[in-house]
Design a protein around this motif. Sequence first.
Motif, PDB file in Angstrom:
ATOM      1  N   CYS A  65       0.834  -1.207   0.000  1.00 14.25           N
ATOM      2  CA  CYS A  65       0.000   0.000   0.000  1.00 14.25           C
ATOM      3  C   CYS A  65       0.866   1.254   0.000  1.00 14.25           C
ATOM      4  O   CYS A  65       0.530   2.243  -0.661  1.00 14.25           O
ATOM      5  N   TYR A 351       2.048  -6.778  -5.992  1.00 13.37           N
ATOM      6  CA  TYR A 351       2.046  -7.362  -4.636  1.00 13.37           C
ATOM      7  C   TYR A 351       2.926  -8.603  -4.585  1.00 13.37           C
ATOM      8  O   TYR A 351       3.669  -8.817  -3.612  1.00 13.37           O
ATOM      9  N   VAL A 390      -5.723  -3.136   1.824  1.00  9.27           N
ATOM     10  CA  VAL A 390      -6.191  -2.462   0.608  1.00  9.27           C
ATOM     11  C   VAL A 390      -7.639  -1.997   0.785  1.00  9.27           C
ATOM     12  O   VAL A 390      -7.998  -0.868   0.412  1.00  9.27           O
ATOM     13  N   MET A 393      -7.685   1.050   2.911  1.00  9.49           N
ATOM     14  CA  MET A 393      -7.205   2.226   2.187  1.00  9.49           C
ATOM     15  C   MET A 393      -8.258   2.721   1.186  1.00  9.49           C
ATOM     16  O   MET A 393      -8.498   3.933   1.082  1.00  9.49           O
TER      17      MET A 393
END
Length: 423
Positions: A65, A351, A390, A393
């Motif tokens: 992130c 990722y 995620v 966020m």
Amino acid sequence: MSKHAPAIKPADDPAFKLPASLSALSLPLCIGGVLVLIVGWLIATYGVDQPKFGMSAYFAAFMYCLTLVLGSLFFVMIQHLVRAGWSAVLRRIAELVMIMIVPMAVLFLPIVVTLWTSDAALYRWDSPTFAQDNHLDPEMWANKTMWLSQDWFTVRACIYFAIWIGLAVYYFRGSVEQDETGERAATDRMQFWSGPAVMLYCGSMTFAMFDWVMSLAPMWFSTMFGVYLFAGSILSAHCILAVGAYLLQQAGAMRDEVTVEHYHDLGKLIFGFVTFWTYISFSQYLLIWYANIPEETEWLYHRQLGTWGTLSLALVFLHWMLPFLGTMSMYVRRRPRWIFFWAFYVLVMHYIDIYWMVMPEAHAGVPGAHGSAGGVLGVIASVLCVLGMVALMVGLILRVASQTRIVAVRDPRLAESIAFENI
């Protein structure tokens, strides 16, 4: 280049606001993200028979992130630096992502707390017996610990976040205030400071990546490591723009403002930065392989064992070759659905790249554990950690977006951006 100036909608037009269907997802995503993150961390900590696996899985999700946020911050600054017109209609998406550096600073606290409250729960250099266990020269290790110490590590982390938060807040506030004032001088000020801001950003990011990721293997070093992470970061930022713009348009926002020309340019930039990431990663590998110095080869050697060896080869074909070929064609670049697909795909691969950098160090020093990824439970825990972070966020981004506009409606280059056409 444009043949005619388009009509720009009023600043309060619904096309410039976050659709209600997305705004309603903010709270569920935040709550669900935190719960999934906690469950993933608990499984990684207590379900996998490796003492460092829990914090390593959390740290991999955090770094994923963070690189998205930092890549977006760089995108905003570089657009001001080069006075780009084409991207004005997309820049607010990057601004909404970059302001997430504030919650990212909060999410970094567990890493600092772990550093101060337990020995080597994430970083091996934090163990008082590390030098003795690895038969290191005491004088050399004493010099190394002048940099790798708890207090100095914490001070540097505060400096990095202070720089990033300062830059993100300055550019976000300047852009949002311009929505109300329409002041041309705001753009001039942001352009004026963009040069020093980019230099400050590059220095702080490079040293932060040395401190936080490279020091997971404290005896390993590579001067290209900061650039390597930067390449993945800026590549992912362009992918976020493509995914964000596509999803917003599907929800009914900015359908007339973001055109196939913007997707075409995003496709070109994704293609270019896939190539740049490959160039940097191959150059790093080539230099280490050619020099063949034991201190340098160890890091790559561990990534050629067991599961990590398979993942290393997969990165070559899936992070480079497949998106390289997939985004090469102009036909694909001018199809928003295809650009959305490849952008989402590259975000997944980013990722896996971060996972490949972080997780092998969770097993370092554990006899017989090299090459292991923690089994199926370890993979599930890692996936839950990143999905949770995620989701958190995205929920926070939607929360901020619902309180402002999703396009910089009074940017002086907005008309140029909407009318932009590829030659």
